[in-house]
Design an enzyme around this catalytic site. Structure first.
Site, PDB file in Angstrom:
ATOM      1  N   LYS A  22       0.827  -1.215   0.000  1.00 11.64           N
ATOM      2  CA  LYS A  22       0.000   0.000   0.000  1.00 11.64           C
ATOM      3  C   LYS A  22       0.856   1.258   0.000  1.00 11.64           C
ATOM      4  O   LYS A  22       0.592   2.212  -0.738  1.00 11.64           O
ATOM      5  CB  LYS A  22      -0.919   0.006   1.225  1.00 11.64           C
ATOM      6  CG  LYS A  22      -1.670   1.313   1.447  1.00 11.64           C
ATOM      7  CD  LYS A  22      -2.488   1.286   2.726  1.00 11.64           C
ATOM      8  CE  LYS A  22      -1.759   1.796   3.927  1.00 11.64           C
ATOM      9  NZ  LYS A  22      -1.733   3.272   4.011  1.00 11.64           N
ATOM     10  N   ASP A 117      -5.098   7.893   9.480  1.00 12.07           N
ATOM     11  CA  ASP A 117      -5.233   7.290  10.806  1.00 12.07           C
ATOM     12  C   ASP A 117      -5.139   8.336  11.913  1.00 12.07           C
ATOM     13  O   ASP A 117      -4.322   9.256  11.849  1.00 12.07           O
ATOM     14  CB  ASP A 117      -4.125   6.260  11.033  1.00 12.07           C
ATOM     15  CG  ASP A 117      -4.323   5.014  10.187  1.00 12.07           C
ATOM     16  OD1 ASP A 117      -5.474   4.748   9.812  1.00 12.07           O
ATOM     17  OD2 ASP A 117      -3.330   4.322   9.917  1.00 12.07           O
ATOM     18  N   ASP A 312       4.142   0.144  12.215  1.00 13.12           N
ATOM     19  CA  ASP A 312       2.811  -0.343  11.836  1.00 13.12           C
ATOM     20  C   ASP A 312       2.516  -1.744  12.365  1.00 13.12           C
ATOM     21  O   ASP A 312       1.367  -2.190  12.293  1.00 13.12           O
ATOM     22  CB  ASP A 312       2.657  -0.333  10.315  1.00 13.12           C
ATOM     23  CG  ASP A 312       2.329   1.048   9.776  1.00 13.12           C
ATOM     24  OD1 ASP A 312       2.055   1.951  10.587  1.00 13.12           O
ATOM     25  OD2 ASP A 312       2.346   1.235   8.538  1.00 13.12           O
TER      26      ASP A 312
END
Length: 428
Positions: A22, A117, A312
């Protein structure tokens, strides 16, 4: 809007192929703005974030055509506007990487602050520092306005190794006049993909994969065909899921070198794998037990810039640790709100002490029970999915848009691995 309902207690078993990265797909899409020739991109994950980037490109005047599943053709023959639509920029943090290529191509970029986010303060100062040194003028007044009559190479030292600031600086510098030296640059695999793609387009970038990147500006870039690499964060998520559910999984399409930074942190939880070619296999025969540091001290799993353990995956490691025998400290250094989802895990029965916004002590193994959860961000959302799959009973997860921003066809792929998961319409 829809939600997930997951019945826990079913280990995953089977084989999947890693999705495209991504975080490489987003800047590679924007890099297509740097040429008026077609660019073909392969292995693009079909997720919400890439959908948003495609819509932004189209709003700017680009022709974006889906060739087949995961493969796209982008042709930015003309740029009709340099203003990004606010309804899209607020949805994805990656929208900030339109700034560099738009300034280089048109001399202007106007946008609202990017969304994404909600995991704490996410600075854009480093972007401004780099672009200003290349010759851009920046006005902040409720929105960002970048303008430049001409970009000129510079010797730039970034005040932090920001991934997206590195990407913006590189994309602005490839068409700048003269040489740019970018020190304290981020070097993650997705940045390497971007730089390699730009070189295929005619850019002159050296030092790829290091924290000192040199860019010799060129007058023009041409089209290219490029394949995005696998998403090592997704791979790490499925490794954690297989271990936590006591399942077995084979993941195809991995780049072994990109998995090496994950090895030692997972090993602290007793988790290992074998790699043959581009296939990684996690077995259900290993003992999930915390391996203490020298002197049997409580081990620490902490994140750091590449090639350190990626931030992450700290959310994923937190839930995995609840299913491991022993005590471990999770230290998330980068974002002060990322760990705030642990109260949901505690409500499910997890033994976690949140020491401060960055540190959590996890004691396991814990018997979890089903609950109603709300996903705050991509990675915490995936951690909640793993928690639900480990829990006794049924768990309902809302705001799954956040999860689907980063994981392609998650429900379909989990069903094929034996998970008991279904989609329901959310209550109004």
């Amino acid at each position: 809007m829809h939600e997930y309902v997951i019945e826990g207690g079913y280990p995953i078993h089977g084989t999947i192929t890693a999705s495209g990265n991504k975080n490489a797909a987003l800047p590679c899409f924007t890099a297509a703005l740097l040429t008026d020739e077609p660019v073909i991109l392969h292995n693009i994950p079909e997720i919400q974030d890439t959908n948003v980037m495609i819509e932004i490109l189209r709003s700017l005047g680009a022709e974006v055509e889906k060739i087949s599943k995961n493969n796209w053709r982008v042709h930015c023959k003309e740029i009709k506007t340099s203003e990004l639509p606010a309804e899209y920029t607020k949805k994805v943090r990656g929208s900030i990487v339109f700034a560099g290529p738009l300034i280089a191509r048109t001399g202007k970029c106007e946008m609202m602050p990017p969304g994404g986010d909600v995991i704490g303060r996410r600075r854009v100062d480093t972007h401004f520092l780099a672009l200003e040194q290349l010759g851009a003028n920046i006005t902040v007044n409720g929105h960002f306005l970048f303008t430049a009559n001409k970009l000129v190479g510079a010797d730039i030292f970034l005040d932090e190794a920001s991934v997206t600031a590195t990407e913006n600086a590189v994309m602005a510098a490839v068409l700048a006049e003269g040489r740019t030296i970018l020190q304290n640059a981020a070097s993650e695999p997705h940045i390497q993909d971007l730089c390699n793609m730009l070189n295929q387009m005619g850019a002159k970038i050296s030092g790829i994969g290091s924290n000192c990147i040199t860019i010799d500006g060129v007058k023009k870039l041409h089209g290219t065909e490029f394949t995005i690499g696998p998403d090592y964060i997704e791979i790490g998520s499925f490794i954690g899921m297989a271990a936590a559910t006591k399942g077995t999984i084979t993941i195809k399409g991995v780049r072994p070198a990109e998995i090496r930074p994950l090895k030692y942190s997972f090993a602290k939880l007793g988790i290992s794998w074998r790699i043959e070619g581009d296939e990684l296999t996690v077995s259900n025969t290993q003992e999930l037990k915390v391996n203490g540091d020298i002197g049997n001290a409580i081990p620490k799993i902490d994140d750091m810039p590449w090639p350190g353990f990626p931030a992450d995956l700290t959310s994923i490691m937190t839930i995995v640790a609840t299913q491991v025998d022993g005590t471990v400290l999770i230290f998330e250094k980068m974002f002060e709100s990322r760990m705030f989802f642990v109260d949901k895990l505690i409500s499910m029965g997890a033994k976690i002490t949140l020491c401060d916004p960055h540190r959590a002590v996890v004691c396991g193994p814990c018997m979890l029970h089903g609950d109603h959860l709300v996903s705050p961000d991509i990675r915490a959302g995936m951690a909640m999915v793993i928690a639900a799959m480990c829990a006794h009973g049924e768990t309902r997860i809302s705001n799954v848009y956040q999860i689907e921003r980063g994981y392609e066809d998650l429900v379909g792929r989990l069903k094929k691995l034996g998970a008991k998961i279904r989609i329901i319409e959310a209550d109004k």
